[in-house]
Motif scaffolding. Structure first.
Motif, PDB file in Angstrom:
ATOM      1  N   UNK A   1      29.209   3.477 -14.389  1.00 31.19           N
ATOM      2  CA  UNK A   1      30.683   3.025 -14.351  1.00 31.19           C
ATOM      3  C   UNK A   1      31.146   3.393 -12.830  1.00 31.19           C
ATOM      4  N   UNK A   2      30.631   4.297 -12.333  1.00 34.18           N
ATOM      5  CA  UNK A   2      31.020   4.645 -10.878  1.00 34.18           C
ATOM      6  C   UNK A   2      30.662   3.608  -9.908  1.00 34.18           C
ATOM      7  N   UNK A   3      29.321   3.072 -10.145  1.00 36.82           N
ATOM      8  CA  UNK A   3      28.867   2.088  -9.078  1.00 36.82           C
ATOM      9  C   UNK A   3      29.530   0.753  -9.445  1.00 36.82           C
ATOM     10  N   UNK A   4      29.998   0.667 -10.479  1.00 39.77           N
ATOM     11  CA  UNK A   4      30.232  -0.845 -10.996  1.00 39.77           C
ATOM     12  C   UNK A   4      31.821  -0.816 -10.700  1.00 39.77           C
ATOM     13  N   UNK A   5      32.668  -0.020 -10.690  1.00 39.53           N
ATOM     14  CA  UNK A   5      34.102  -0.141 -10.493  1.00 39.53           C
ATOM     15  C   UNK A   5      34.674  -0.680  -9.190  1.00 39.53           C
ATOM     16  N   UNK A   6      33.817  -0.263  -7.994  1.00 35.27           N
ATOM     17  CA  UNK A   6      34.332  -0.318  -6.694  1.00 35.27           C
ATOM     18  C   UNK A   6      34.773  -1.833  -6.554  1.00 35.27           C
ATOM     19  N   UNK A   7      33.529  -2.746  -6.823  1.00 38.58           N
ATOM     20  CA  UNK A   7      33.836  -4.231  -6.574  1.00 38.58           C
ATOM     21  C   UNK A   7      35.070  -4.662  -7.496  1.00 38.58           C
ATOM     22  N   UNK A   8      34.991  -4.440  -8.791  1.00 37.49           N
ATOM     23  CA  UNK A   8      36.082  -4.974  -9.788  1.00 37.49           C
ATOM     24  C   UNK A   8      37.114  -4.337  -9.219  1.00 37.49           C
ATOM     25  N   UNK A   9      37.370  -3.227  -8.766  1.00 35.38           N
ATOM     26  CA  UNK A   9      38.828  -2.684  -8.337  1.00 35.38           C
ATOM     27  C   UNK A   9      39.419  -3.553  -7.016  1.00 35.38           C
ATOM     28  N   UNK A  10      38.494  -3.726  -6.370  1.00 35.55           N
ATOM     29  CA  UNK A  10      38.987  -4.683  -5.032  1.00 35.55           C
ATOM     30  C   UNK A  10      39.286  -6.023  -5.563  1.00 35.55           C
ATOM     31  N   UNK A  11      38.585  -6.570  -6.297  1.00 32.23           N
ATOM     32  CA  UNK A  11      39.013  -7.868  -6.709  1.00 32.23           C
ATOM     33  C   UNK A  11      40.358  -8.014  -7.546  1.00 32.23           C
ATOM     34  N   UNK A  12      40.701  -7.165  -8.534  1.00 30.93           N
ATOM     35  CA  UNK A  12      41.664  -7.144  -9.126  1.00 30.93           C
ATOM     36  C   UNK A  12      42.928  -6.772  -8.459  1.00 30.93           C
ATOM     37  N   UNK A  13      42.630  -5.848  -7.410  1.00 34.05           N
ATOM     38  CA  UNK A  13      43.849  -5.321  -6.610  1.00 34.05           C
ATOM     39  C   UNK A  13      44.246  -6.511  -5.529  1.00 34.05           C
ATOM     40  N   UNK A  14      43.404  -7.261  -5.170  1.00 31.28           N
ATOM     41  CA  UNK A  14      43.580  -8.360  -4.207  1.00 31.28           C
ATOM     42  C   UNK A  14      44.450  -9.314  -5.270  1.00 31.28           C
TER      43      UNK A  14
ATOM     44  N   UNK B   1      35.903   2.625 -20.482  1.00 26.85           N
ATOM     45  CA  UNK B   1      35.206   1.651 -19.771  1.00 26.85           C
ATOM     46  C   UNK B   1      36.329   0.283 -19.970  1.00 26.85           C
ATOM     47  N   UNK B   2      37.046   0.164 -21.079  1.00 23.89           N
ATOM     48  CA  UNK B   2      37.839  -0.795 -21.398  1.00 23.89           C
ATOM     49  C   UNK B   2      39.003  -0.806 -20.400  1.00 23.89           C
TER      50      UNK B   2
ATOM     51  N   UNK C   1      38.878   0.346 -17.296  1.00 25.60           N
ATOM     52  CA  UNK C   1      38.444   0.629 -15.986  1.00 25.60           C
ATOM     53  C   UNK C   1      38.803  -0.339 -15.027  1.00 25.60           C
ATOM     54  N   UNK C   2      39.506  -1.567 -15.582  1.00 27.26           N
ATOM     55  CA  UNK C   2      39.826  -2.921 -14.934  1.00 27.26           C
ATOM     56  C   UNK C   2      41.258  -2.379 -14.159  1.00 27.26           C
ATOM     57  N   UNK C   3      41.804  -1.243 -14.138  1.00 27.93           N
ATOM     58  CA  UNK C   3      43.124  -0.749 -13.571  1.00 27.93           C
ATOM     59  C   UNK C   3      42.479  -0.393 -12.386  1.00 27.93           C
ATOM     60  N   UNK C   4      43.228  -0.494 -11.321  1.00 26.23           N
ATOM     61  CA  UNK C   4      42.743  -0.033  -9.853  1.00 26.23           C
ATOM     62  C   UNK C   4      43.859   0.435  -9.098  1.00 26.23           C
ATOM     63  N   UNK C   5      43.195   1.098  -7.934  1.00 24.94           N
ATOM     64  CA  UNK C   5      44.276   1.958  -6.990  1.00 24.94           C
ATOM     65  C   UNK C   5      45.125   0.947  -6.419  1.00 24.94           C
ATOM     66  N   UNK C   6      46.358   1.565  -6.299  1.00 22.83           N
ATOM     67  CA  UNK C   6      47.311   0.850  -5.539  1.00 22.83           C
ATOM     68  C   UNK C   6      47.259   1.380  -4.019  1.00 22.83           C
ATOM     69  N   UNK C   7      46.850   0.525  -3.036  1.00 22.72           N
ATOM     70  CA  UNK C   7      46.664   0.894  -1.517  1.00 22.72           C
ATOM     71  C   UNK C   7      48.152   1.101  -0.925  1.00 22.72           C
ATOM     72  N   UNK C   8      48.166   2.376  -0.308  1.00 26.30           N
ATOM     73  CA  UNK C   8      49.568   2.347   0.322  1.00 26.30           C
ATOM     74  C   UNK C   8      49.868   1.599   1.393  1.00 26.30           C
TER      75      UNK C   8
END
Length: 391
Positions: A324-337, A381-382, A384-391
Motif C-alpha cells: 500500500x505504501x508503494x502504490x499510493x504515491x503515484x495514485x495520490x499525485x494523479x488524483x491531486x492533479x 485501502x478503499x 487510500x484514494x484520498x490525497x495530500x493537499x499541497x500547500x
C-alpha cells in the motif's frame, strides 16, 4: 535546539527499559529468587549435632555413688537423600529465575504495545493538525472572495462548519493521544521526554517476523526445571528404606565417696524404616512431576498452534502495508492533479477539491492501521484514494 529535542524523544527501547527496570518489579522478582535460593541452602545443610548431660546418683546402702556423663551425638545420612533434595532445590531456584524472565518479557510486550499506541495517536494528531491548518488557510481564501463579491455566503458557512469539525476532531485526537501516553507511563513510570509533543519516535512498519521461538520461552523452561526437581525429590523418597546412622561419644565419671573413675563412652544407633520409608514423599514428587510435564506440554502445544497463524498474519499484514505504501504515491499525485484541475476549471468548488486532496495518515500511520486490524486495513485501502493537499 531541534537536535536536543530529537535526542530526548522516547524510543521503544527506552520505554521497555523503563518498564522492566521499575524498582517495585525488580524488588518483587529478586525477592522470589532469594526465597528459592534460601530453600536450596536449607536443603543442603547437615543436621546439627547434639550435646547431652546425664547424672545418676544412688544414696544409702553399699552401692552409694553417682555417675556423670557428657555425650556428643550426630546423625549421619547414608542414603544420599540430602544431596538429591539440594539438587532439586537448585532446580526450583532456576525455575524461579526463568519465571522472573518470563514476567519481564510479558511486561516488555505490554510496554511495546502501549508505546506503539502512543506513536499511532501522535501520528494521527499530526495529520489532523495539518488538515486543520489547510482548512483554515482555505477559509481565509473563501472569506476574502466573499468580501470581494466573488463568492457566496453559503460557501463561507460551509467552510466555517468544516473548520469547526476539524477542530473538534483535533481535540478528540489530542485527548486520545494524551490518554495513550498516560497508559504508557502507567507501566514505565516517569520517562525522560519533551514537555511538548512530539514525545516519541519510531517506525510503525514492522520487520518481518523470524522463525519459531516457542522452545525459547522461559516459562516453558521453568516448567521443565520443576519437572527435573520433582524427579530428584522422587528419587530421594525412593531411598527412604535406607536407615539413618546415629553416632555418639562422650565423657563419663563413676564413683562414690573418695573412689571415682573416669572414662569415655560411645554409642551407635540405627533407624528402622518400618512404617515410613519415603513412600509419601516419592508419590507426591511423582505427582508434581506429572503435573509439571502436563502443564509444559499444554503450554507448548498451545504456543505452537497459535504461533503459526500469528506469524503468517504478521507477515501478510507487513507485506500488505509495504504494498500500500508503494502504490499510493503515484495514485495520490494523479488524483491531486485532477482535483486541482477541476477547481481551476470551475468544475469543483473549493470544498470538493479539498476533500479530494485531504491529507492521509503518513505511511507509518497507515501501516499501523493495517497491522492493527485486517478489516480496518481493507477499509483503509478503499479510502487510500484520498490525497495530500499541497500547500
Amino acid at each position: 535546539a531541534g537536535d536536543a529535542q530529537a535526542a530526548e524523544l522516547v524510543t521503544v527501547e527506552a520505554a521497555v527499559q523503563g518498564a522492566v527496570a521499575r524498582p517495585a518489579l525488580s524488588a518483587a522478582l529478586a525477592a522470589e529468587a532469594a526465597v528459592e535460593a534460601a530453600e536450596a541452602v536449607a536443603a543442603g545443610v547437615w543436621p546439627n549435632p547434639g550435646v547431652s548431660y546425664e547424672r545418676e546418683q544412688i544414696v544409702g546402702g553399699a552401692h552409694e555413688g553417682a555417675e556423670d556423663a557428657v555425650v556428643l551425638s550426630q546423625s549421619l545420612e547414608l542414603s544420599g537423600r540430602r544431596g538429591l533434595r539440594a539438587d532439586a532445590a537448585i532446580r526450583r531456584g532456576d525455575a524461579a529465575r526463568l519465571d522472573a524472565e518470563a514476567t519481564r518479557r510479558r511486561v516488555a510486550i505490554d510496554a511495546r504495545r502501549r508505546f506503539w499506541a502512543v506513536v499511532y495517536q501522535q501520528a494521527r494528531y499530526q495529520v489532523s493538525l495539518a488538515w486543520l491548518i489547510r482548512l483554515e488557510g482555505a477559509e481565509v481564501v473563501v472569506s476574502a472572495r466573499e468580501e470581494a463579491g466573488e463568492g457566496s455566503a453559503y460557501d463561507a458557512l460551509r467552510m466555517d462548519r468544516e473548520v469547526r469539525r476539524a477542530r473538534a476532531e483535533l481535540g478528540r485526537v489530542a485527548v486520545e493521544r494524551e490518554g495513550a501516553w498516560l497508559e504508557l507511563l502507567a507501566v514505565t513510570g516517569a520517562l525522560s521526554a519533551p514537555a511538548e509533543w512530539p514525545r516519541v519516535t519510531g517506525g510503525l512498519v514492522p520487520h518481518t517476523p523470524g522463525g519459531s521461538v516457542s522452545a525459547q520461552r522461559p516459562d516453558l523452561q521453568a516448567w521443565a526445571r520443576r519437572s527435573e526437581a520433582a524427579g530428584l525429590e522422587a528419587a530421594a523418597g525412593d531411598r527412604g528404606w535406607v536407615p539413618e546412622l546415629g553416632l555418639s561419644a562422650g565423657w563419663k565419671s563413676v564413683g562414690g565417696g573418695d573412689a571415682r573413675g573416669h572414662g569415655f563412652t560411645g554409642g551407635l544407633s540405627v533407624s528402622i524404616p518400618l512404617f515410613d520409608h519415603g513412600q509419601g514423599e516419592a508419590a507426591r514428587a511423582r505427582a508434581e512431576q506429572s503435573r509439571a510435564d502436563a502443564i509444559r506440554a499444554l503450554l507448548l502445544e498451545d504456543a505452537q498452534r497459535r504461533e503459526r497463524p500469528a506469524l503468517d498474519r504478521a507477515r501478510r499484514l507487513a507485506e500488505l502495508a509495504r504494498q500500500v505504501r508503494a502504490s499510493n504515491d503515484a495514485a495520490e499525485r494523479e488524483l491531486e492533479a485532477t482535483a486541482q484541475a477541476g477547481w481551476l476549471a470551475g468544475e469543483l468548488d473549493l470544498l470538493e477539491s479539498g476533500r479530494g486532496r485531504r491529507p492521509t495518515p503518513s505511511r507509518k500511520d497507515e501501516s499501523c492501521w493495517l497491522l492493527a486490524d485486517p478489516l480496518r486495513g481493507r477499509v483503509w485501502q478503499r479510502r487510500s484514494a484520498r490525497f495530500h493537499l499541497q500547500g
